[in-house]
Design an enzyme around this catalytic site. Sequence first.
Site, mmCIF file in Angstrom:
data_model
loop_
_atom_site.group_PDB
_atom_site.id
_atom_site.type_symbol
_atom_site.label_atom_id
_atom_site.label_comp_id
_atom_site.label_asym_id
_atom_site.label_seq_id
_atom_site.Cartn_x
_atom_site.Cartn_y
_atom_site.Cartn_z
ATOM 1 N N LYS A 5 8.975 4.725 -2.625
ATOM 2 C CA LYS A 5 7.590 4.990 -3.024
ATOM 3 C C LYS A 5 7.561 5.953 -4.208
ATOM 4 C CE LYS A 5 5.001 7.717 -0.476
ATOM 5 N NZ LYS A 5 4.130 8.282 0.575
ATOM 6 N N SER A 59 8.631 4.762 6.022
ATOM 7 C CA SER A 59 7.695 5.371 6.960
ATOM 8 C C SER A 59 8.104 5.074 8.402
ATOM 9 C CB SER A 59 6.267 4.900 6.652
ATOM 10 O OG SER A 59 5.309 5.634 7.375
ATOM 11 N N HIS A 60 7.219 4.478 9.190
ATOM 12 C CA HIS A 60 7.477 4.265 10.622
ATOM 13 C C HIS A 60 8.157 2.926 10.893
ATOM 14 C CE1 HIS A 60 3.775 2.191 9.667
ATOM 15 N NE2 HIS A 60 3.836 1.530 10.787
ATOM 16 N N THR A 66 0.821 -1.211 0.000
ATOM 17 C CA THR A 66 0.000 0.000 0.000
ATOM 18 C C THR A 66 0.858 1.265 0.000
ATOM 19 O OG1 THR A 66 -0.148 -0.106 2.419
ATOM 20 C CG2 THR A 66 -1.941 -1.102 1.154
ATOM 21 N N GLU A 73 -6.883 7.875 7.326
ATOM 22 C CA GLU A 73 -6.770 6.455 7.658
ATOM 23 C C GLU A 73 -6.687 6.274 9.162
ATOM 24 O OE1 GLU A 73 -4.467 4.062 4.416
ATOM 25 O OE2 GLU A 73 -3.139 5.630 5.151
ATOM 26 N N ASP A 112 6.200 10.595 12.314
ATOM 27 C CA ASP A 112 7.078 9.475 11.991
ATOM 28 C C ASP A 112 8.196 9.969 11.075
ATOM 29 O OD1 ASP A 112 5.454 9.900 9.788
ATOM 30 O OD2 ASP A 112 5.370 7.788 9.237
ATOM 31 N N ARG A 160 9.081 -2.169 0.337
ATOM 32 C CA ARG A 160 9.803 -2.092 1.606
ATOM 33 C C ARG A 160 10.529 -3.394 1.868
ATOM 34 N NH1 ARG A 160 5.532 0.863 5.819
ATOM 35 N NH2 ARG A 160 5.117 2.706 4.525
#
Length: 553
Positions: free
Chosen positions: A162, A152-153, A45, A396, A310, A49
């Site tokens: 991305k 991200s986190h 999504t 979200e 984050d 990663r």
Amino acid sequence: MSVHQNAGKLSDHQALINVPQLISAYYLLEPDLEANENERVAFGTSGHRGSSLTVSFNESHILAITQAICDYRKLNNITGPLFLGKDTHALSEPAFNSALEVLVANQVEVKIQENNGFTPTPLISHAILSYNQSDECQTNGDLADGIVVTPSHNPPQDGGFKYNATNGGPADTNITNWIENRANQLLAEDLVAVEIMPFSAAIRSGFVETIDYVDAYVNDLANIINIDAIKQANISIGVDPMGGSGIEVWKAIQKKYSLSITIVNDKVDPTFAFMPLDKDGKIRMDCSSPYAMANLLTLKDDFDIAVANDPDFDRHGIVTRTAGLLNPNHYLAVAIDYLYRNRNWPTNLNIGKTLVSSAMIDKVATSLNRNITEVPVGFKWFVDGLAKSELGFGGEESAGASFLRKNGKVWTTDKDGIILALLAAEILAVTHQDPGQYYLHLVDNFGQPKYRRLDVPCNTSQRRLLKQLSTEHVAAKELAGEPILSIETHASGNGASIGGLKVVTENGWFAARPSGTENVYKIYLESFISDAHLGLIEQEAKRLIQNVFDAAD
């Protein structure tokens, strides 16, 4: 999952990542796609990663993905600049450099942050949209896009990559599927079709321009946030950047607008040694987790509002004196209610929510006389609606959201943790209630929801079955003593597949969807009756899913 005994505490020094080992593995280890499918490029999504130590995020992956993006640009006549940014994870630096080598070799004009600085995700989206709306772009028609190098986190050993399309947001599934397939083809062919220029030559090539992403973004903030109200009320804001890419952004905001902002942690350390351990005992920069947010929670009484982001700043964590760390669902409901009552937006703007977000949002929407656009998990489903000013807000349950400018025009089409953090201060300044107090008024009006999210073990074939469910697979007529009103395998807002299912009753619901990488399925549950009712939903949801699995055996 039980809480790890060291959750909320700092990591033992010996458990921290070995950065030299991680970087060495990035360059030395090569994926073998035939031997291990986990070493393939896989866009979830939020992009691709992995970790160099597990041969899932290595130089070959980044060279292949970047070349695939270049091929996609050529195929679709995307000829404008590409905005390239990175966060503070250890693997972001080498991946950023690898991407630059391929982009320049393909004669792509690349714009990067000056002084080799970091660039938060929302600044990339803002830059793409600003360029594509500029007179220059309108004249020559050369649309821009972007790449954000970030997981991200995710934990410190992970890397992420991305692609943001010309609409400024995370690329949709059609695009990422094409890039993923092309990248894996390039890997299978030993990268022979990858064009690459040595970094030292690429940086001097004339195709790389350094810009100041920060000033352009910060100078525009007054067009989306009521900065004057925050300043006049002298709201004190404590900021924990969690070692992420936006420290300089917060400094620039304080300087530009003379706000009472205190950065409580200015460390940038790729081991993230300063981070308290998350629920499972791992370092994870999750600003929605009370364990990861332990440092800021100890300071909650020192500020009117305390906020965290984050590493790529697409998520927000909001801490108030009255409520501590706000549940992300609670803050989404508050932000929506406040914005739609305090912005002079068109009356036809819908509210965007994912199907696993709280039904409190639906109740708020009804009270506002606004329609809900419910979509599957993933912020990409909000991109078009925000870009076309059809959605005023998209959010979200995992603490990521964005919304429109004061004038109802698009701001970003990716998650923006900075504006959501500043909005918390605006809400306090304007209403004299912090978001925690504001939420209690929503509870008084609509009831107190009980919400839970958990992981349930399952095998690979069960994951595959859950992703392909139809309504015919569910024979139950009731859930936790209430008639089932709907069984959904496609989102009502856009008809897209959920990749699982959602079962709804009058006072509760659950949704289940398989993990993309682990042998678990994620289950989300909510009750507007009681904790006991929520427990019944959980039991019956698990039994319902298990019955589906048993029937398939």
